[in-house]
Every structure is written in C-alpha cells, then in structure tokens.
Design an enzyme around this catalytic site. Structure first.
Site, PDB file in Angstrom:
ATOM      1  N   GLU A 289       0.815  -1.206   0.000  1.00 43.36           N
ATOM      2  CA  GLU A 289       0.000   0.000   0.000  1.00 43.36           C
ATOM      3  C   GLU A 289       0.857   1.268   0.000  1.00 43.36           C
ATOM      4  O   GLU A 289       0.557   2.239  -0.706  1.00 43.36           O
ATOM      5  CB  GLU A 289      -0.941  -0.024   1.217  1.00 43.36           C
ATOM      6  CG  GLU A 289      -2.092   0.947   1.096  1.00 43.36           C
ATOM      7  CD  GLU A 289      -3.248   0.607   2.040  1.00 43.36           C
ATOM      8  OE1 GLU A 289      -3.432  -0.588   2.361  1.00 43.36           O
ATOM      9  OE2 GLU A 289      -3.947   1.520   2.450  1.00 43.36           O
ATOM     10  N   GLU A 292       2.122   1.625  -3.378  1.00 39.80           N
ATOM     11  CA  GLU A 292       1.041   2.067  -4.266  1.00 39.80           C
ATOM     12  C   GLU A 292       0.828   3.570  -4.114  1.00 39.80           C
ATOM     13  O   GLU A 292       0.667   4.301  -5.102  1.00 39.80           O
ATOM     14  CB  GLU A 292      -0.258   1.309  -3.927  1.00 39.80           C
ATOM     15  CG  GLU A 292      -1.426   1.678  -4.847  1.00 39.80           C
ATOM     16  CD  GLU A 292      -2.746   1.011  -4.441  1.00 39.80           C
ATOM     17  OE1 GLU A 292      -2.755   0.214  -3.474  1.00 39.80           O
ATOM     18  OE2 GLU A 292      -3.767   1.302  -5.102  1.00 39.80           O
ATOM     19  N   CYS A 309      -8.593  -1.917   4.031  1.00 41.06           N
ATOM     20  CA  CYS A 309      -8.481  -3.064   4.949  1.00 41.06           C
ATOM     21  C   CYS A 309      -9.810  -3.465   5.561  1.00 41.06           C
ATOM     22  O   CYS A 309      -9.947  -4.561   6.084  1.00 41.06           O
ATOM     23  CB  CYS A 309      -7.562  -2.733   6.118  1.00 41.06           C
ATOM     24  SG  CYS A 309      -5.993  -2.112   5.624  1.00 41.06           S
ATOM     25  N   SER A 329      -7.499   1.875  -2.454  1.00 38.89           N
ATOM     26  CA  SER A 329      -6.288   1.099  -2.702  1.00 38.89           C
ATOM     27  C   SER A 329      -6.701  -0.259  -3.248  1.00 38.89           C
ATOM     28  O   SER A 329      -7.699  -0.835  -2.825  1.00 38.89           O
ATOM     29  CB  SER A 329      -5.523   0.918  -1.391  1.00 38.89           C
ATOM     30  OG  SER A 329      -4.647  -0.181  -1.501  1.00 38.89           O
ATOM     31  N   LYS A 368     -15.879  -9.498   7.638  1.00 37.25           N
ATOM     32  CA  LYS A 368     -14.889 -10.382   7.015  1.00 37.25           C
ATOM     33  C   LYS A 368     -15.525 -11.708   6.580  1.00 37.25           C
ATOM     34  O   LYS A 368     -15.007 -12.391   5.708  1.00 37.25           O
ATOM     35  CB  LYS A 368     -13.743 -10.666   7.976  1.00 37.25           C
ATOM     36  CG  LYS A 368     -12.992  -9.417   8.424  1.00 37.25           C
ATOM     37  CD  LYS A 368     -11.698  -9.191   7.669  1.00 37.25           C
ATOM     38  CE  LYS A 368     -10.987  -7.946   8.150  1.00 37.25           C
ATOM     39  NZ  LYS A 368     -10.254  -7.259   7.093  1.00 37.25           N
ATOM     40  N   GLU A 371     -16.626 -10.785   3.263  1.00 37.53           N
ATOM     41  CA  GLU A 371     -15.475 -10.532   2.393  1.00 37.53           C
ATOM     42  C   GLU A 371     -14.863 -11.827   1.871  1.00 37.53           C
ATOM     43  O   GLU A 371     -14.520 -11.938   0.687  1.00 37.53           O
ATOM     44  CB  GLU A 371     -14.421  -9.738   3.174  1.00 37.53           C
ATOM     45  CG  GLU A 371     -13.174  -9.395   2.366  1.00 37.53           C
ATOM     46  CD  GLU A 371     -12.060  -8.843   3.253  1.00 37.53           C
ATOM     47  OE1 GLU A 371     -11.847  -9.394   4.362  1.00 37.53           O
ATOM     48  OE2 GLU A 371     -11.407  -7.865   2.848  1.00 37.53           O
ATOM     49  N   GLU A 376     -13.824 -12.518  -5.992  1.00 36.91           N
ATOM     50  CA  GLU A 376     -12.490 -12.061  -6.406  1.00 36.91           C
ATOM     51  C   GLU A 376     -11.411 -12.373  -5.366  1.00 36.91           C
ATOM     52  O   GLU A 376     -10.229 -12.167  -5.621  1.00 36.91           O
ATOM     53  CB  GLU A 376     -12.508 -10.568  -6.759  1.00 36.91           C
ATOM     54  CG  GLU A 376     -12.982  -9.616  -5.681  1.00 36.91           C
ATOM     55  CD  GLU A 376     -14.503  -9.429  -5.639  1.00 36.91           C
ATOM     56  OE1 GLU A 376     -15.232 -10.303  -6.134  1.00 36.91           O
ATOM     57  OE2 GLU A 376     -14.955  -8.412  -5.073  1.00 36.91           O
ATOM     58  N   CYS A 513     -10.815  -1.637  14.473  1.00 36.51           N
ATOM     59  CA  CYS A 513     -11.096  -3.067  14.698  1.00 36.51           C
ATOM     60  C   CYS A 513     -11.209  -3.432  16.173  1.00 36.51           C
ATOM     61  O   CYS A 513     -11.897  -4.390  16.518  1.00 36.51           O
ATOM     62  CB  CYS A 513     -10.007  -3.917  14.076  1.00 36.51           C
ATOM     63  SG  CYS A 513      -9.603  -3.425  12.408  1.00 36.51           S
TER      64      CYS A 513
END
Ligand code: SF4
Ligand code: SF4
Ligand code: SF4
Ligand code: FES
Lengths: 590, 157
Positions: A289, A292, A309, A329, A368, A371, A376, A513
C-alpha cells in the site's frame, strides 16, 4: 450556565439545566438501570426500566426527563427530590421485565447470550420470579439467516431500538427499523427483505449494541471443528491484530491486557496445524500500500488514495459512494493477503497441496465473513480464506475445548508467517494503518531514517483526524475516519471540494477493529464507566512500543519473501495474488 | 407523456415541496397514496431518495398507519371489526370465513382484484356486533354462513 440543585435519594446534586435525571444520578454515584438508553445515540424513553419518582404522581423515565422539569415547591422554590429506589419503583421495573418476557423466546439454556445478556441480568436483579407470569400470544417472527455475517432473531427482540439507532446515526446506513405497530411491531428491513438484500454493510455494530440474542454473528464454529477433525485437511489459523487486545476479556482477564501468547498456545492445543499471525500480512499490506501510494503520487494517479483493509467500509463505499471506487487502494485486506500467501508461497515451500489447506481467520469483524466469500478473493479455484470466525466465536470454541485459557503459558506464533513489526500491531486501532504506512512511505520517499516513529496526530478517537506531513518538500495531507458515518462526512467534504487530501484511512467501525462487530460484548451502560476503546488501543500501542522492529519494510521475513517469491512490491505476481478490484453495488434491487 | 409518467412527475413535485420539512415522510406518503392509490416499493424508494431518508424510515411510517396500502386496493374494501364488542360476538370467525371464501389473507387483495380484506378497530356500530363493512355498506349481526351470499352480490354487481 443555569445550574440546578436538588436531591436524589437524599444526595445533593448540582447539574446544568437540561441534564437528565439519569445523568445527574450518575454524577451523584447512583445507578439507575437502563435498557433502551445509549448516551447520545438512543435516548427515546422506550423501555421504562429507568423509571423514578420525580415529585409527581406518575413514575418518570429518568433517561429522558430533564431536571429542570422537576416540580418546585411554591414557597421555597426548591426542586422536588428524586427517588430511585422505592417499593413502587422496584415493582414497576419488575412488571416491565415480566411484560417483556411475555413476548420473548425464553430459552436461556441454549442461548448464546446467556450470562452476558442485559435482559437476563435485569431479571435477576429485579427478582423476577415467574417468567411466565403474563403468558399469552407471541408476535409471529422469523429468523433472518440471509446475511453471511448477521443473524436476526426477533423472537428475542425487546424493541429497544438500539440497533436501529447505531445503524442509522453512527454508521449512516439505516437498513433496519420498526415496522407495523402495537403487538405486531418488529424491527425489520423495509418490505421484509432479508438483511442480505438490503444495503447492510455487515459491520455488526448492531450486534455490539443489542442487549439480547436478537442479533448475533453467523456462527461458523462448526465448520472449523469439522475441518480440524478431518485428517485430510491441513488447517491453518491466523489472528488479526485486534483479537489479542480483547480475547482475554472473555476469560476474566482485565480489559486492556494483550493475550497474544496465550492465544497462540490455545490455538495450538485446539489442533491447528499452523498458528500464524495476520500481523505478518499487515506488514505485507504496508509494503504494497505504501508503494502504491508513492506510485500514485509520483505518477499522477487517483488521489486521495483510501485504505481498503476494512470490508464493512468497502461495502459501504461500493454501495453509497461508488464514485470513490477509483480512490480505493487495490490492496486486499491483510487476512486475505495472508490467505493468498499461505496457499501459494507457504504451500510451495512446505510442499503441501494448497487444495488441502483450510485457512481460518480469527477476526474482530463480522464483515470479514462476507469478504471471504467475495468471488475475487481467491486464485486457481481456491478461496484465499475459507472460514472467518469472530473473537467471540473463538472464545466459545476455546471454552468448548475445555482449555483453561487464563492458565496457559505464553507461546509464539509459528515461523515463516508468524513474525511481524509494531507497525502491523497497530492496524487494529483507528489511525494505525495510516501511521504504519507513514513510517514506511516516509523512508521510501525521503531515503532517510525516521527519527520519531509515533505519529500522534492520527491517534485517538475523534471522528475525523487530520494531519499534514512534509516529506522532502512533498506535502502529504492525510485524514483518518472511523465509523462509516464519519467516513460519509469526510467524503462529502472531499466531494464538495471543501477538503483535499493525499491519503485517507477509513475503518468501518467506531474506534477501528478493536471495537469491531465481532469483539467481546460490553453493554452501553458499562461503556459509560470504562473507556473500552482506549483500553484496548493501549494494549496495541504498548505492544508496538515493545517490538524490536517497528517499520514494516525492515522485517526480514517479508524481505525474504519478496526476494524468493514476489520480486518487488506491486510486481505482476503481487498484483495477481495480493490485489483486488471493487464493484459498484445497487442499494435497491427492485 | 404516459399516464404513469405524469403520476411520477406529480410525486416528484410533492417531494420537492416537502424536502427538509418536519413530517415530510408522512405528508409525501399521503400524497403518493392519493396519486397512485397505494404506495408500492418503487414509490417508497423514490420518496426515500427524494427526501434524503432511508427506505426503512419510509416503510416504517407506511406500515405504522393503517391508512396506507402497500398493494393495489380492490374495488371493494371489506372491513371486519375486531373491536371488543364484535370480537366477543365472534367477528373473528366472520373474518376467517371471508378470507377462506376469497382465498386471500387479511391485508391483501383477492386475485381478481375485486376485494381487499382488512381487520379494523371499532367502527362505532357495537349495537350491531359483529359488524362488517364493504365500502360504505354496513352488515350487522353477521354469522359466517351469511358471508358467501353477501360477497356474491358484489361479484355480480
Ligand atoms: S436473550 Fe437473554 S433472556 Fe433471552 S433467552 Fe437469551 S439469555 Fe435468555
Ligand atoms: S450490520 Fe451494520 S449495516 Fe448491517 S444492519 Fe447491522 S449496523 Fe446496520
Ligand atoms: S434487535 Fe436487539 S438492539 Fe434491536 S431492538 Fe431488538 S433487542 Fe434492541
Ligand atoms: S426508557 Fe429509560 S432506559 Fe429505556
């Protein structure tokens, strides 16, 4: 300020006009029980657990009664004394509870919230003797299992509306609310849709505020036990940074204690073949990241770049702010990266067929679970991560295994994907990803050693935090938002041109989190006494400060993996395994 | 311009006039009900988006007040009183019979689009309990056995 003096249960108090009786009592050290009340978020006077005598004949709900409305003595002008503990009050509270129970699925023995349920606790406190005192018809309800993250069971709902308030006011989502009226009232998505058909972002904040088992995470512990019992599977577990900061609470260890070593020991005893740390992939995320970001800045890419994230945040962006998708990102979230690495680099090095590997992620997060099922998030027909369980689910599993967690001696994570830096640990708290990225980006851009590692401007729990850094003449303006509601405000300001930034960190949950939708539950009442976010955050910042390496790009294991496998950050191979793309989502499917 | 386009244009005007005001959801729903005869999902979505609120909010209001119909209403609205007086005289059985005859649950419209069944609160005709109304016609001291013949009258009308 107009101050008002009066007495509560004989104790004199002085508070500003407009203060509620409940607040005034708290300041006087007197506890009034509450159920629907959540300070600043849900102050609707619905449950009437907080009733008190306030000088008049009728009992009043203390949570919505401003002290300046107390009756005054005509001659002396004195305000009436408030009583919080009389036979009439105790009786009223008890009857209230008995009425709630008359329309409640009272199966405490098999209930996941038993011993941690506000309704149950109040029933014991107020001496409810017969849970069937007002037995009668029950509202017809259905369990909503449609979501990959959240289970809604209205048979356990007491209509406190805390979930609705959090979803709407804190998260700016607003997909659940009361429908119908009277006895038929239920909290539901509009048009009786399943939660999965709505714009729900799977954040689980509604679970965190629910007093009962009406809202729970989808339980995936059985899948994990099955995998562990299957001799043909190689079961690898990884744990997110925030889990270690809170797991101990489930075993009576004081809040704010990091239990990394005990957690690793417990996972090993449960039978996982490898016990890895998502922190490793957090460092990897920073490598990808930060590079990037540097590339976007140098090559005129889309800015501000926004972190990726937090899957609750990602779904929020895809659904409500799709115009910002190019800003996200392309990095997968850390546990997905780790899953991809386990099923490629690790499998190759160890000579294990990656199809036999089951990756289990222990996460502070319910989003999550959604996710890891995104198409993908995988390669070669394999999902990067197979099962996600929350901190709460892990605690239940440890208990079912008969492990005495609090007595375990500390152990380490397994080698290869078990090492990490201090930068990775702080991913679990709002501002942490930003700080970790800055530590690396600074050194990449300037080529100089960073003198002071702590970026304190991006720490703390304000809704939006801003800072500006000068990296060798390059001005980097950053902002940090936690909760999707705060993110929405920030994005609106960016959209209108009022603000401009280089880099934005967003975490979907308030506090990041550490306060995720899968963390150990703490009631809103208790949260007024202890600062849950600050205590859990401290556990992570302490761990960061104590780490020998605190910058991701200095971790030998990561650099070795780049040498042996990926080449450079953002290389084609890194893109194939560690990066992803996003999809605009329709809010309504009609 | 199609008729339904005209209706949506009128709805948009109401939305624009009410946006940002207190009670906007309620007033816009009332107008929408007048324009469309009922407030289906796409209309509620348009209201939510137009007023800048959530569908959950709009749907909550629409289901709280019995004046709003979520589905097209039949030509005839059957209201069976479930107030105390009617209830003790067995209006529940009357209602069940209506539902059975029309093969339609309470709150829904029969497949032929003719009847919408409602349970109502006290209609103020307790002396005639149990009471059923079909549009403006009142039927009192009813037994379930009389229901089919009454319905047939409207079917043939
Ligand atoms: S929600 Fe609470 S009161 Fe209800 S069954 Fe579960 S533990 Fe018991
Ligand atoms: S998971 Fe989050 S978005 Fe979904 S209903 Fe709960 S609070 Fe709302
Ligand atoms: S689901 Fe939970 S938080 Fe929501 S209203 Fe019901 S009991 Fe309260
Ligand atoms: S009414 Fe005061 S806490 Fe619910």
């Amino acid at each position: 300020m107009n101050m008002i003096s009066f007495k509560i249960d004989g104790v004199p108090v002085t508070v500003p006009a407009g203060t509620t009786i409940l607040e005034a009592a708290r300041q006087a050290g007197i506890r009034i029980p509450t159920l629907c009340y959540m300070k600043d978020v849900n102050e609707i006077g619905a449950c009437r657990m907080c009733v008190v005598e306030a000088g008049g004949r009728a009992l009043q709900a203390a949570c919505v009664y401003p002290v300046d409305s107390l009756p005054r003595n005509r001659e002396t002008g004195e305000y009436a004394e408030v009583k919080t503990n009389t036979p009439a009050i105790r009786r009223a509270r008890k009857v209230n509870l008995e009425l709630l129970l008359s329309n409640h699925d009272k199966k405490c023995l098999s209930c996941v919230r038993s011993t941690n349920c506000e309704l149950q606790a109040l029933c014991r406190e107020y001496g409810v003797e017969d849970e069937n005192r007002f037995a009668g018809a029950m509202t017809e309800t259905k369990v909503d299992n449609s979501s990959l993250s959240i289970v809604r069971n209205n048979a356990k709902c007491i209509l406190c509306r805390r979930c609705e308030a959090v979803c709407e006011k804190v998260q700016h989502v607003g997909v659940i609310g009361p429908t119908m009226r009277g006895f038929k009232t239920q909290i539901l998505p509009a048009w009786n849709m399943g939660l999965a058909e709505t714009g729900c972002i799977n954040c689980g904040q509604c679970i965190n505020v629910c007093p009962t088992a009406a809202l729970t995470e989808k339980d995936d512990t059985k899948e994990v036990f099955d995998a562990l019992a299957d001799p043909n599977k190689y079961v690898v577990v990884q744990t997110a940074p925030a889990v270690r900061a809170a797991l101990g609470e489930e075993f009576g260890i004081p809040m704010g204690t990091s239990v990394t070593g005990k957690m690793a020991a417990a996972l090993r005893r449960m039978g996982f073949d490898k016990v890895f740390d998502t922190d490793y992939a957090a460092d990897l995320t920073i490598m990808e990241e930060a590079n990037e970001l540097v590339a976007r800045v140098k090559e005129g890419g889309v800015l501000p770049m926004i972190t990726s994230c937090s899957p609750g945040w990602i779904k929020f962006c895809e659904t409500y702010y799709p115009e910002f998708i190019p800003n996200l990102s392309s990095c997968k979230s850390p546990h997905e990266m780790e899953g991809a690495v386990i099923k490629s680099y690790f499998a190759e090095k160890e000579g294990i067929d990656p199809h036999k590997i089951v990756v289990v992620s222990v996460m502070p997060c319910t989003a999550k679970k959604f996710e890891c099922k995104r198409p993908e998030m995988g390669h070669d027909g394999m999902a990067d991560v197979d099962i996600v369980i929350t901190t709460r689910e892990l605690a239940r599993m440890i208990k079912q295994c008969g492990i005495r967690f609090e007595k375990l001696a500390d152990e380490d994570f397994d080698d290869m994907l078990g090492e990490s830096t201090g930068a990775a640990v702080i991913f679990g708290v709002t501002g942490g990803v930003m700080e970790a990225a800055l530590r690396t980006a600074y050194e990449v851009i300037t080529g100089e050693k960073l003198q002071k590692l702590d970026f304190v401007d991006v720490r703390g729990f304000e809704g939006v935090k801003e800072a500006s850094y000068n990296l060798n003449g390059l001005e980097v303006k950053v902002a940090v938002a936690h909760s999707t509601g705060a993110a929405a405000k920030l994005l609106d300001a960016v959209k209108s041109g009022e603000k401009s930034y280089t880099f934005i960190e967003v975490m979907g949950c308030p506090g990041g989190c550490i306060n995720g939708g899968g963390q150990p539950l703490v009631s809103p009442e208790k949260r007024l006494e202890i600062d849950v976010k600050a205590l859990r955050a401290k556990a992570l910042y302490d761990e960061d400060a104590a780490k020998p390496i605190r910058k991701s790009h200095e971790l030998p294991a990561i650099n070795k993996m780049y040498d042996e496998f990926f080449g450079n950050p953002n290389s084609p191979k890194a893109h194939e395994l560690l990066h992803t793309h996003y999809t605009a989502r329709k809010l309504y499917n009609d | 311009m199609s008729i339904s386009q005209d209706k949506y244009d009128r709805l948009d005007e109401v939305i624009a006039a009410n946006k940002g005001q207190s009670g906007a959801v309620m007033r816009t729903l009332q107008a929408a009900q007048d324009i469309f005869g009922h407030v289906p999902k796409d209309v509620q979505i348009r209201i939510a988006e137009g007023l800048g609120t959530t569908l959950s909010d709009v749907y909550g209001v629409a289901t709280f007040y019995s004046q709003f119909a979520l589905e097209p209403r039949g030509e005839y609205i059957i209201g069976v009183c479930l107030g105390t007086a009617c209830y003790v005289k067995g209006s529940k059985n009357v209602l069940e019979r209506v539902c059975k005859e029309l093969d339609t649950p309470v709150g829904k419209t029969s497949k032929d689009g003719l009847f919408t069944i409602r349970d109502t609160r006290c209609l103020g005709a307790c002396g005639l309990a149990p009471v059923m109304m079909i549009n403006d016609d009142v039927y009192g001291r009813l037994t379930p056995a009389e229901v089919p013949a009454i319905l047939n009258k409207y079917r043939q009308a």
